[in-house]
Structures are given as structure tokens and as C-alpha cells.
Design a protein around this motif. Structure first.
Motif, short mmCIF file in Angstrom:
data_model
loop_
_atom_site.label_atom_id
_atom_site.label_comp_id
_atom_site.label_asym_id
_atom_site.label_seq_id
_atom_site.Cartn_x
_atom_site.Cartn_y
_atom_site.Cartn_z
N ARG A 91 5.28 7.25 91.77
CA ARG A 91 4.76 8.51 91.29
C ARG A 91 6.18 9.46 90.67
O ARG A 91 6.75 9.45 91.45
N THR A 92 5.90 9.72 89.69
CA THR A 92 7.27 10.45 89.14
C THR A 92 6.99 12.04 89.27
O THR A 92 7.81 13.05 88.79
N GLY A 93 5.53 12.46 89.34
CA GLY A 93 5.35 13.92 89.44
C GLY A 93 4.82 14.41 88.04
O GLY A 93 4.34 15.35 87.62
N ASN A 94 4.94 13.42 86.94
CA ASN A 94 4.49 13.52 85.69
C ASN A 94 3.10 13.11 85.57
O ASN A 94 3.04 11.70 85.45
N ALA A 95 1.82 13.51 85.44
CA ALA A 95 0.54 13.08 85.53
C ALA A 95 0.21 12.14 84.57
O ALA A 95 -0.19 10.97 84.59
N GLU A 96 0.67 12.47 83.24
CA GLU A 96 0.44 11.47 82.10
C GLU A 96 1.17 10.31 82.15
O GLU A 96 0.58 9.14 81.92
N LEU A 97 2.47 10.38 82.68
CA LEU A 97 3.21 9.21 83.14
C LEU A 97 2.80 8.32 83.96
O LEU A 97 2.68 7.03 83.77
N ASP A 98 2.66 8.78 85.15
CA ASP A 98 1.65 8.29 86.19
C ASP A 98 0.52 7.55 85.85
O ASP A 98 0.26 6.31 86.11
N ASN B 224 17.59 9.90 80.26
CA ASN B 224 16.76 8.89 81.08
C ASN B 224 17.72 8.15 81.89
O ASN B 224 17.87 7.68 82.85
N THR C 201 12.19 9.29 84.23
CA THR C 201 12.06 10.53 83.65
C THR C 201 13.26 11.53 83.90
O THR C 201 13.63 11.76 85.20
N GLU D 276 13.46 14.57 84.31
CA GLU D 276 12.99 15.82 85.26
C GLU D 276 12.52 15.34 86.73
O GLU D 276 12.27 16.24 87.70
N GLN D 277 12.22 14.14 87.05
CA GLN D 277 11.65 13.56 88.13
C GLN D 277 12.69 13.89 89.36
O GLN D 277 13.94 13.72 89.32
#
Length: 236
Positions: free
Chosen positions: A3-10, A98, A56, A58-59
Motif C-alpha cells: 500500500r502506497t497511501g495513494n488510494a487510486e494506485l492501490d 519515481n 510513487t 510521494e510515498q
């Protein structure tokens, strides 16, 4: 998947792993369970033979405790697929945000030297015979554990760990996007254009199948008994 914290990417990671799981179930004897999102700080990792880690800029960086857990995971057979998702604009390294983030994320990990995947690597033939490994992006290469210096390439360039499987694989193909399927089994993300795009998606599925078979079975396809038939099929 991490999980990266980016909801769309997750969500895309989950859909991508669900998609390649469907392909594995249809084409092989592997029947994966549903994908699981992993919080590196709190979740155990030992249940998972492989982690898909999209990168990403920002993660957040994992904590020291999380890196201790990750290094134990790699030492005991786990494999991490790092996906910078930027193969359309850069190669491996720090040429993109990245790529820079990947260097930071990977620095505390106990990983071996890497090299572009050689032609005789077992990942090229774990199930399908492959020469390229596209995802949503067709460009770029993938990096695996480098063969020890002075050792001839014979399909077994790995340390005596991880059942002779490279502990990390690095690339930028954006594989989850290419694998992602909706509830009806239809692709969620366009790949290329027309027939060539569908061919690229098929190759991305084949890479996913090879990857999982390779992670689960180790380096058995390096056995010399396979070589004559494989070379014959490759026309060499």
C-alpha cells in the motif's frame, strides 16, 4: 501488493493482481487467493511469496522496523517486484522522480547487485518462452540479480538463497495497469492501439504468469534436460 497511501494506485494494484490471478487460474494449475494490500509497518509478510511494490515520489519511507522485516522477508524466500511505472520516459535509475524514489526505498534493503535480465534467465522460460516483458508500457527492461563475477551464464546465476530466485525484480512497465480487469473480466486500462496493443497486453499477461511460476517453483527450468527442447523451439 504494498500500500502506497495513494488510494487510486492501490486500487489499481489490487485490480491488476486480481486480473493476473484470473489468468493464472485459467491457464495454469495455480489458483491464487484474492490480492491483499500490505501495510509494511503493521502487517506480517511471511504469508506472501511475492510483493508487488509500485513506486510513487510521494510515498513515505518505511520505518527502520519495517526494513528489518523486509530484509528478513527477502532472506527467507520472499520476492519484491518494484514497478516505477515510468518505462515510457526513462530507463532504470534516477532519471525520473519515481526512479529517484526507488533508490531511496531500496537503499536500506539487503539486495544483491542487479543487471538487465540476460537472455538465458529462467524467468524467460518459466512457463512461456519470452523475449520481452511489457506492461502498459512496452519500453524499458527489467533488472534481476546479477550473476557472480566470472560465472558463465547457464541459467543459474543466483545465490544459494530464495530457492535460486532473484530476491528483487525492478522495472517500469506499469504491469498492474496492463493486468487490471473489472468484475466482468474486461481490461480496465488501454494498452497500445489496435492489434499491436492487444498483443502487448497478452505479452504482459505471459510475463505475469512466468513471474508467479518462477517465484513459486524456483530455478528448476535451468536443468540442462530442458535446454535442447527449448533451443529447438527458439530456433537456435
Amino acid at each position: 501488493y504494498v500500500r502506497t497511501g495513494n488510494a487510486e494506485l492501490d486500487r489499481m494494484s489490487e485490480a491488476g493482481l486480481a486480473g493476473i490471478s484470473n489468468v493464472l487460474t485459467m491457464r495454469t494449475s495455480v489458483e491464487p487467493a484474492a490480492p491483499v494490500g500490505v501495510d509494511l509497518e503493521t502487517d506480517p509478510l511471511g504469508f506472501f511469496p511475492m510483493l508487488y511494490w509500485p513506486v510513487t515520489p510521494e510515498q513515505p519511507m518505511p520505518s527502520a522496523a519495517a526494513y528489518t522485516k523486509l530484509n528478513a522477508y527477502l532472506r527467507t524466500g520472499g520476492v519484491i517486484l518494484f514497478d516505477t511505472r515510468d518505462a515510457d520516459i526513462a530507463g532504470f535509475g534516477a532519471a525520473t522522480p519515481n526512479g529517484t524514489k526507488l533508490q531511496s526505498l531500496a537503499s536500506p534493503l539487503d539486495i544483491p547487485a542487479l543487471e538487465p535480465i540476460p537472455e538465458d534467465h529462467v524467468l524467460n522460460r518459466a512457463f512461456y518462452l519470452l523475449r520481452e516483458f511489457p506492461g502498459r508500457h512496452a519500453e524499458g527492461t527489467i533488472w534481476v540479480e546479477a550473476a557472480p563475477e566470472g560465472e558463465l551464464a547457464d541459467g543459474m546465476p543466483f545465490r544459494n538463497l530464495n530457492d535460486n530466485v532473484t530476491p528483487v525484480i525492478v522495472g517500469g512497465g506499469d504491469w498492474a495497469a496492463a493486468w487490471a480487469m473489472d468484475d466482468s473480466g474486461a481490461p480496465m486500462v488501454p494498452v497500445g492501439r489496435g492489434f499491436s496493443g492487444e498483443h502487448q497486453r497478452e505479452l504482459s499477461y505471459r510475463f505475469g504468469v512466468n513471474l508467479v511460476i518462477y517465484v513459486l517453483t524456483g530455478n528448476y527450468k535451468s536443468d540442462q534436460v530442458h535446454v535442447p527442447a527449448l533451443l529447438d523451439r527458439l530456433g537456435q
